[in-house]
Design a protein around this motif. Sequence first.
Motif, mmCIF file in Angstrom:
data_model
loop_
_atom_site.group_PDB
_atom_site.id
_atom_site.type_symbol
_atom_site.label_atom_id
_atom_site.label_comp_id
_atom_site.label_asym_id
_atom_site.label_seq_id
_atom_site.Cartn_x
_atom_site.Cartn_y
_atom_site.Cartn_z
ATOM 1 N N SER A 49 0.819 -1.217 0.000
ATOM 2 C CA SER A 49 0.000 0.000 0.000
ATOM 3 C C SER A 49 0.849 1.262 0.000
ATOM 4 N N PHE A 50 1.927 1.283 0.798
ATOM 5 C CA PHE A 50 2.740 2.505 0.859
ATOM 6 C C PHE A 50 3.378 2.795 -0.494
ATOM 7 N N PHE A 51 3.725 1.759 -1.255
ATOM 8 C CA PHE A 51 4.321 1.926 -2.582
ATOM 9 C C PHE A 51 3.304 2.554 -3.531
ATOM 10 N N LEU A 52 2.086 2.028 -3.541
ATOM 11 C CA LEU A 52 1.052 2.544 -4.429
ATOM 12 C C LEU A 52 0.688 3.982 -4.076
ATOM 13 N N ARG A 53 0.645 4.272 -2.780
ATOM 14 C CA ARG A 53 0.309 5.641 -2.373
ATOM 15 C C ARG A 53 1.416 6.617 -2.767
ATOM 16 N N TYR A 54 2.652 6.282 -2.494
ATOM 17 C CA TYR A 54 3.745 7.219 -2.751
ATOM 18 C C TYR A 54 3.956 7.442 -4.247
ATOM 19 N N PHE A 55 3.976 6.364 -5.019
ATOM 20 C CA PHE A 55 4.328 6.483 -6.433
ATOM 21 C C PHE A 55 3.131 6.730 -7.352
ATOM 22 N N ILE A 56 1.976 6.206 -7.005
ATOM 23 C CA ILE A 56 0.875 6.165 -7.974
ATOM 24 C C ILE A 56 -0.319 7.036 -7.597
ATOM 25 N N LEU A 57 -0.739 6.987 -6.323
ATOM 26 C CA LEU A 57 -2.050 7.511 -5.961
ATOM 27 C C LEU A 57 -2.051 8.701 -5.018
ATOM 28 N N GLY A 58 -0.932 9.010 -4.415
ATOM 29 C CA GLY A 58 -0.894 10.087 -3.438
ATOM 30 C C GLY A 58 -0.979 9.542 -2.022
ATOM 31 N N THR A 59 -0.330 10.217 -1.116
ATOM 32 C CA THR A 59 -0.218 9.696 0.255
ATOM 33 C C THR A 59 -1.544 9.669 0.991
ATOM 34 N N ASP A 60 -2.531 10.450 0.539
ATOM 35 C CA ASP A 60 -3.825 10.484 1.223
ATOM 36 C C ASP A 60 -4.879 9.628 0.519
ATOM 37 N N ALA A 61 -4.463 8.779 -0.389
ATOM 38 C CA ALA A 61 -5.429 7.938 -1.118
ATOM 39 C C ALA A 61 -6.141 6.993 -0.160
ATOM 40 N N PRO A 62 -7.465 6.864 -0.267
ATOM 41 C CA PRO A 62 -8.201 5.959 0.612
ATOM 42 C C PRO A 62 -7.863 4.503 0.311
ATOM 43 N N PRO A 64 -1.216 13.117 -8.000
ATOM 44 C CA PRO A 64 -0.160 12.117 -8.146
ATOM 45 C C PRO A 64 -0.027 11.635 -9.584
ATOM 46 N N HIS A 65 0.611 10.492 -9.764
ATOM 47 C CA HIS A 65 0.851 9.974 -11.110
ATOM 48 C C HIS A 65 -0.446 9.682 -11.843
ATOM 49 N N LEU A 66 -1.357 8.948 -11.217
ATOM 50 C CA LEU A 66 -2.640 8.634 -11.867
ATOM 51 C C LEU A 66 -3.621 9.777 -11.615
ATOM 52 N N MET A 67 -3.315 10.924 -12.174
ATOM 53 C CA MET A 67 -4.082 12.132 -11.891
ATOM 54 C C MET A 67 -5.459 12.115 -12.536
ATOM 55 N N MET A 68 -5.592 11.435 -13.666
ATOM 56 C CA MET A 68 -6.908 11.359 -14.285
ATOM 57 C C MET A 68 -7.887 10.567 -13.423
ATOM 58 N N LYS A 69 -7.354 9.692 -12.585
ATOM 59 C CA LYS A 69 -8.189 8.939 -11.661
ATOM 60 C C LYS A 69 -8.497 9.750 -10.404
ATOM 61 N N THR A 70 -7.497 10.439 -9.895
ATOM 62 C CA THR A 70 -7.662 11.114 -8.607
ATOM 63 C C THR A 70 -8.156 12.553 -8.726
ATOM 64 N N ALA A 71 -7.946 13.187 -9.875
ATOM 65 C CA ALA A 71 -8.373 14.586 -10.059
ATOM 66 C C ALA A 71 -9.004 14.768 -11.431
ATOM 67 N N PRO A 72 -10.043 14.009 -11.751
ATOM 68 C CA PRO A 72 -10.613 14.065 -13.106
ATOM 69 C C PRO A 72 -11.226 15.413 -13.452
ATOM 70 N N ARG A 73 -11.903 16.047 -12.509
ATOM 71 C CA ARG A 73 -12.539 17.335 -12.813
ATOM 72 C C ARG A 73 -11.505 18.420 -13.068
#
Length: 217
Positions: free
Chosen positions: A104-117, A194-203
Amino acid sequence: MHGSTDLMDDFAAAAPHDSVVDVVALPSQLSDYSELADHFASTLRLTPDSILIAESFSGPLAIMLANRVGAAALILCNTFANAPYFGALGRLPLALIARIPPPSFFLRYFILGTDAPESLVAQVRKVVERVPAEVFARRARSALHVDVTGELARCTSPILYLRGTDDHVIHEWSVDAIVRAATVPVSVVRIAGPHLMMKTAPRECWSAIGAFLTATE
């Protein structure tokens, strides 16, 4: 590099109501960028009115297609035009590494952001684990040896680069390389994400895209 459409649902849902968005998966049997470009050039109904949007691994592919079809616009998100890391990394046992479940820490840091649920972390982990290790390894090696700066230099489409301020995968030099290689001005818009910004910040992504397209009319 997962190549599926499973993580594009929020981005597609946030699209303007008057737009038609086709989300396309990468065929698992193909990993070479030239082969992928040939495949989509023959299967997608791209025209000079098409707008190509690509994130991460798909960026070089979109550059190649935009150059071929003369797309109305090319939207790149946290991606690259030439190898983002040293090609020597391709000598690592990538298929073996891909079999290790990402923590989980790898996915949050590199891909999704540290505050990803945790729900989002679990969704991404599930998508990543569905990709055969051999496919992941082939795609990684393609990315480590790609160079489409020549195609980018010949591309006449207006170009927008969406840059996540918390992207820990793609380095700033990849952004600079795209700006230098393009012969048309590249508009770089920085968005908190984060990296997958279209997923986390689509608007936020669509807001930047809409403003860019309006400015290029």
